[in-house]
Design a protein around this motif. Structure first.
Motif, PDB file in Angstrom:
ATOM      1  N   ILE A 136      10.559 -19.797  -4.820  1.00  0.00           N
ATOM      2  CA  ILE A 136      12.028 -19.738  -4.710  1.00  0.00           C
ATOM      3  C   ILE A 136      12.635 -19.055  -5.938  1.00  0.00           C
ATOM      4  N   GLU A 137      12.224 -19.509  -7.094  1.00  0.00           N
ATOM      5  CA  GLU A 137      12.877 -19.011  -8.316  1.00  0.00           C
ATOM      6  C   GLU A 137      12.174 -17.802  -8.921  1.00  0.00           C
ATOM      7  N   GLY A 138      10.984 -17.490  -8.417  1.00  0.00           N
ATOM      8  CA  GLY A 138      10.256 -16.338  -8.956  1.00  0.00           C
ATOM      9  C   GLY A 138       9.303 -16.757 -10.066  1.00  0.00           C
ATOM     10  N   VAL A 139       8.330 -15.893 -10.338  1.00  0.00           N
ATOM     11  CA  VAL A 139       7.311 -16.274 -11.315  1.00  0.00           C
ATOM     12  C   VAL A 139       7.868 -16.324 -12.739  1.00  0.00           C
ATOM     13  N   HIS A 140       9.029 -15.691 -12.969  1.00  0.00           N
ATOM     14  CA  HIS A 140       9.588 -15.723 -14.324  1.00  0.00           C
ATOM     15  C   HIS A 140      10.140 -17.109 -14.678  1.00  0.00           C
ATOM     16  N   CYS A 141      10.244 -18.008 -13.661  1.00  0.00           N
ATOM     17  CA  CYS A 141      10.727 -19.363 -13.964  1.00  0.00           C
ATOM     18  C   CYS A 141       9.636 -20.207 -14.617  1.00  0.00           C
ATOM     19  N   LEU A 142       8.375 -19.696 -14.604  1.00  0.00           N
ATOM     20  CA  LEU A 142       7.275 -20.523 -15.079  1.00  0.00           C
ATOM     21  C   LEU A 142       7.177 -20.487 -16.603  1.00  0.00           C
ATOM     22  N   ALA A 143       6.945 -21.659 -17.169  1.00  0.00           N
ATOM     23  CA  ALA A 143       6.852 -21.748 -18.630  1.00  0.00           C
ATOM     24  C   ALA A 143       5.550 -21.115 -19.124  1.00  0.00           C
ATOM     25  N   TYR A 144       4.498 -21.160 -18.278  1.00  0.00           N
ATOM     26  CA  TYR A 144       3.201 -20.618 -18.679  1.00  0.00           C
ATOM     27  C   TYR A 144       2.816 -19.498 -17.746  1.00  0.00           C
ATOM     28  N   ARG A 145       2.266 -18.469 -18.308  1.00  0.00           N
ATOM     29  CA  ARG A 145       1.915 -17.309 -17.492  1.00  0.00           C
ATOM     30  C   ARG A 145       0.735 -17.608 -16.562  1.00  0.00           C
ATOM     31  N   PRO A 146       0.929 -17.416 -15.244  1.00  0.00           N
ATOM     32  CA  PRO A 146      -0.195 -17.638 -14.326  1.00  0.00           C
ATOM     33  C   PRO A 146      -1.209 -16.497 -14.434  1.00  0.00           C
ATOM     34  N   VAL A 147      -2.486 -16.844 -14.468  1.00  0.00           N
ATOM     35  CA  VAL A 147      -3.542 -15.830 -14.540  1.00  0.00           C
ATOM     36  C   VAL A 147      -4.658 -16.159 -13.537  1.00  0.00           C
ATOM     37  N   PHE A 148      -5.360 -15.132 -13.104  1.00  0.00           N
ATOM     38  CA  PHE A 148      -6.500 -15.349 -12.203  1.00  0.00           C
ATOM     39  C   PHE A 148      -7.673 -14.484 -12.652  1.00  0.00           C
ATOM     40  N   TYR A 149      -8.856 -14.783 -12.114  1.00  0.00           N
ATOM     41  CA  TYR A 149     -10.106 -14.275 -12.684  1.00  0.00           C
ATOM     42  C   TYR A 149     -10.934 -13.536 -11.635  1.00  0.00           C
ATOM     43  N   VAL A 150     -11.362 -12.328 -11.996  1.00  0.00           N
ATOM     44  CA  VAL A 150     -12.194 -11.508 -11.117  1.00  0.00           C
ATOM     45  C   VAL A 150     -13.282 -10.898 -11.993  1.00  0.00           C
ATOM     46  N   SER A 151     -14.458 -10.673 -11.438  1.00  0.00           N
ATOM     47  CA  SER A 151     -15.529 -10.096 -12.265  1.00  0.00           C
ATOM     48  C   SER A 151     -15.250  -8.627 -12.534  1.00  0.00           C
ATOM     49  N   ALA A 152     -15.927  -8.094 -13.546  1.00  0.00           N
ATOM     50  CA  ALA A 152     -15.761  -6.681 -13.916  1.00  0.00           C
ATOM     51  C   ALA A 152     -16.162  -5.757 -12.770  1.00  0.00           C
ATOM     52  N   GLU A 153     -16.935  -6.272 -11.816  1.00  0.00           N
ATOM     53  CA  GLU A 153     -17.342  -5.471 -10.657  1.00  0.00           C
ATOM     54  C   GLU A 153     -16.476  -5.749  -9.425  1.00  0.00           C
ATOM     55  N   GLY A 154     -15.404  -6.548  -9.599  1.00  0.00           N
ATOM     56  CA  GLY A 154     -14.541  -6.921  -8.476  1.00  0.00           C
ATOM     57  C   GLY A 154     -13.770  -5.730  -7.922  1.00  0.00           C
ATOM     58  N   HIS A 155     -13.115  -5.939  -6.787  1.00  0.00           N
ATOM     59  CA  HIS A 155     -12.451  -4.834  -6.086  1.00  0.00           C
ATOM     60  C   HIS A 155     -11.095  -4.505  -6.702  1.00  0.00           C
ATOM     61  N   HIS A 156     -10.735  -3.214  -6.660  1.00  0.00           N
ATOM     62  CA  HIS A 156      -9.482  -2.784  -7.299  1.00  0.00           C
ATOM     63  C   HIS A 156      -8.233  -3.297  -6.580  1.00  0.00           C
ATOM     64  N   SER A 157      -8.410  -3.800  -5.345  1.00  0.00           N
ATOM     65  CA  SER A 157      -7.234  -4.314  -4.623  1.00  0.00           C
ATOM     66  C   SER A 157      -6.615  -5.505  -5.363  1.00  0.00           C
ATOM     67  N   TRP A 158      -7.393  -6.188  -6.212  1.00  0.00           N
ATOM     68  CA  TRP A 158      -6.843  -7.334  -6.952  1.00  0.00           C
ATOM     69  C   TRP A 158      -5.811  -6.884  -7.978  1.00  0.00           C
ATOM     70  N   ARG A 159      -6.102  -5.743  -8.599  1.00  0.00           N
ATOM     71  CA  ARG A 159      -5.150  -5.206  -9.583  1.00  0.00           C
ATOM     72  C   ARG A 159      -3.844  -4.836  -8.883  1.00  0.00           C
ATOM     73  N   LYS A 160      -3.984  -4.199  -7.718  1.00  0.00           N
ATOM     74  CA  LYS A 160      -2.780  -3.840  -6.956  1.00  0.00           C
ATOM     75  C   LYS A 160      -2.018  -5.092  -6.542  1.00  0.00           C
ATOM     76  N   ALA A 161      -2.766  -6.094  -6.052  1.00  0.00           N
ATOM     77  CA  ALA A 161      -2.119  -7.322  -5.580  1.00  0.00           C
ATOM     78  C   ALA A 161      -1.322  -7.961  -6.720  1.00  0.00           C
ATOM     79  N   ALA A 162      -1.901  -7.955  -7.938  1.00  0.00           N
ATOM     80  CA  ALA A 162      -1.206  -8.550  -9.090  1.00  0.00           C
ATOM     81  C   ALA A 162       0.104  -7.815  -9.342  1.00  0.00           C
ATOM     82  N   ARG A 163       0.083  -6.498  -9.141  1.00  0.00           N
ATOM     83  CA  ARG A 163       1.318  -5.725  -9.338  1.00  0.00           C
ATOM     84  C   ARG A 163       2.315  -5.999  -8.221  1.00  0.00           C
TER      85      ARG A 163
END
Ligand SMILES: *Cc1c(COP(=O)(O)O)cnc(C)c1O
Length: 484
Positions: A174-201
């Motif tokens: 509802i309020e957007g990710v900027h309402c969060l006090a702590y930055r949300p992060v997620f983890y993918v291996s160095a060999e993971g698919h590039h779609s994750w980078r796009k999804a994060a954007r």
């Protein structure tokens, strides 16, 4: 021959006689493609100017007779594209489409059901739910989960990211990710698919929210490194919400250690997503399910039907053990829609996915499942495993050095006699130039270029492997004898 425009729509609908002739033409062209694609060069040589000059000769101001337009497109498709359906295509994860699935595509287009809403397509909506249930059961997810048919793996991954994020932080939806006090992060291996980078954007988290975990020598995520990063990131005020296990990496088919990752994510209270866009389909085979054991313990799974299940682009699956999570992300109540009754409302696809207008992409999966059955699908998958093993053995026999160790049918290898930095790319170019096979190079986690050959086509046989090895040997000899 032109149709006289006796009614404004004649140009669009054509007459019955013309339609039938065109259909026959389409059937002939498609049937010919299935039977003779192996006689075409896998990657026909064509320069940008060849393609553009054809299009430069076309104009909507001067329409063609329909049969001319049709023949022109068929000719271009045969000469101006790479033929992944060729059994010598050892390339990315593009399948040879099964016949029944191509037929399903024509039906989906011709009947054109709108799967956004149950009211418009009761059969289509329920059929896609059936596909989701059947595939979920086959990969070993518990009953009572949920899922949605996607356009492919990228949409399924984006869906997973949204579900994991908003399940953890409902307020952020509802309020957007900027309402969060702590930055949300997620983890993918160095060999993971590039779609994750796009999804994060796309989600607005930014690509720095994607934390890249190092891989071991088999290109699998290092569970210890993940554990360390999670602790350190928390100490720095970051907020881990998801770990992605890649089940069959794009470059070399590595399978992240699912059991260890399940243990870590369970202890940390973090969503575990299994990105099995290609490799996840190993779970559909009784003989090879063991390779991806633990997939079924993930919170959610990406599985592309348009890769190892041999259906045309595009169809993917997002599957999850948690019911109701999709709705929590996607439910909206547009004022311009009639209220659905309770049963219908429970099945409204637009309330459970990114899309509104929805093509019947699940139909090709359904038709494949009800005609080939799990047995037919598993046979095709098992055959690619067998040919992949034959390929690995043949490469060793011919003096190549495999550099990956996955059980999946993708082999990365090097010429131990390589000298110049472009040695492997020159070999690949030379093999592809012959036109009987198609392979590629891949950069493996900073260890430099390797040649990559993936059995992605259920029609590929050991004879095609022999042809590839022949062309590889000749290319190697040519490249080794280059004057520097
Ligand atoms: C292909 C692939 C994707 C992306 O899927 P598309 O269907 O191409 O969008 C994501 N993850 C992995 C591991 C893949 O192999």
């Amino acid at each position: 021959m032109r149709n006289p425009a006796s009614a404004p729509y004649t140009r669009l609908d054509l007459d019955s006689f013309t339609r039938r002739r065109l259909w026959e033409h389409v059937v002939t062209a498609l049937e010919q493609h299935v039977t003779d694609v192996r006689t075409l060069p896998v990657a026909p040589r064509c320069e940008p100017c060849d393609v553009r000059s054809v299009l430069a000769g076309l104009s909507p101001d001067e329409p063609l007779a329909p049969e001319h337009g049709l023949q022109l497109v068929v000719d271009c498709m045969r000469t101006q594209q790479l033929h992944a359906a060729h059994p010598g295509y050892f390339g990315l994860f593009v399948p040879a489409p099964s016949a029944i699935a191509v037929i399903a595509e024509a039906l989906a287009a011709g009947f054109n059901p709108q799967l956004a809403s149950w009211s418009h397509a009761p059969f289509g909506v329920e059929a896609e739910r059936w596909v989701v249930r059947e595939v979920s059961r086959r990969v070993g997810l518990p009953r009572g989960g949920e899922g949605t048919i996607t356009t492919g793996g990228s949409e399924a991954n984006l869906t997973a990211l949204l579900v994991a994020l908003y399940r953890r932080y409902p307020r952020a939806s509802i309020e957007g990710v900027h309402c969060l006090a702590y930055r949300p992060v997620f983890y993918v291996s160095a060999e993971g698919h590039h779609s994750w980078r796009k999804a994060a954007r796309v989600v607005g988290l930014g690509s720095e929210s994607l934390r890249v975990v190092s891989c071991d020598r088999s290109f699998r995520m290092e569970a210890d490194a993940l554990g360390g990063m999670l602790a350190e990131d928390r100490a720095h005020g970051l907020n881990p919400f998801m770990v992605v296990a890649t089940v069959g990496t794009t470059a070399c088919g590595a399978i992240d250690p699912l059991a260890e990752l399940r243990e870590i994510t369970a202890a940390e209270g973090v969503w575990l997503h299994a990105d099995g866009a290609w490799g996840g389909a190993a779970a559909l085979s009784d003989a090879h399910r063991q390779c991806v054991a633990g997939l079924e313990h993930a919170d959610s799974i990406t599985l592309d039907a348009h890769k190892w299940m041999s259906v045309p682009l595009g169809a993917g699956l997002y599957l999850s053990r948690h019911a109701g999570a999709l709705r929590a992300v996607f439910a909206t109540n547009p004022h311009y829609l009639p209220a659905a009754d309770a049963d219908e409302a429970a099945a409204e696809p637009y309330q459970e996915s990114i899309l509104w207008s929805r093509r019947f992409n699940g139909l090709k999966v359904l038709m494949l499942l009800i005609t080939a059955g799990w047995e037919g699908i598993a046979e095709a998958i098992d055959s690619t495993f067998r040919v992949g093993d034959a390929l690995r053995r043949a490469l060793v026999r011919h003096g190549w050095t495999p550099v990956n160790t996955t059980p999946l049918p993708v082999v990365c290898f090097r010429d131990p006699g390589a000298q110049a930095p472009d040695h492997h790319s020159a070999i690949v170019a030379s093999v592809n130039h012959v036109g009987r096979s198609w392979i590629s190079t891949t950069a493996l986690g900073g260890t430099g270029d390797a040649i990559r050959a993936c059995v992605s086509n259920h029609r590929t046989t050991v004879d095609d492997v022999d042809t590839l090895l022949e062309d590889l040997s000749q290319a190697r000899a040519r490249v080794r004898s280059r004057t520097p």
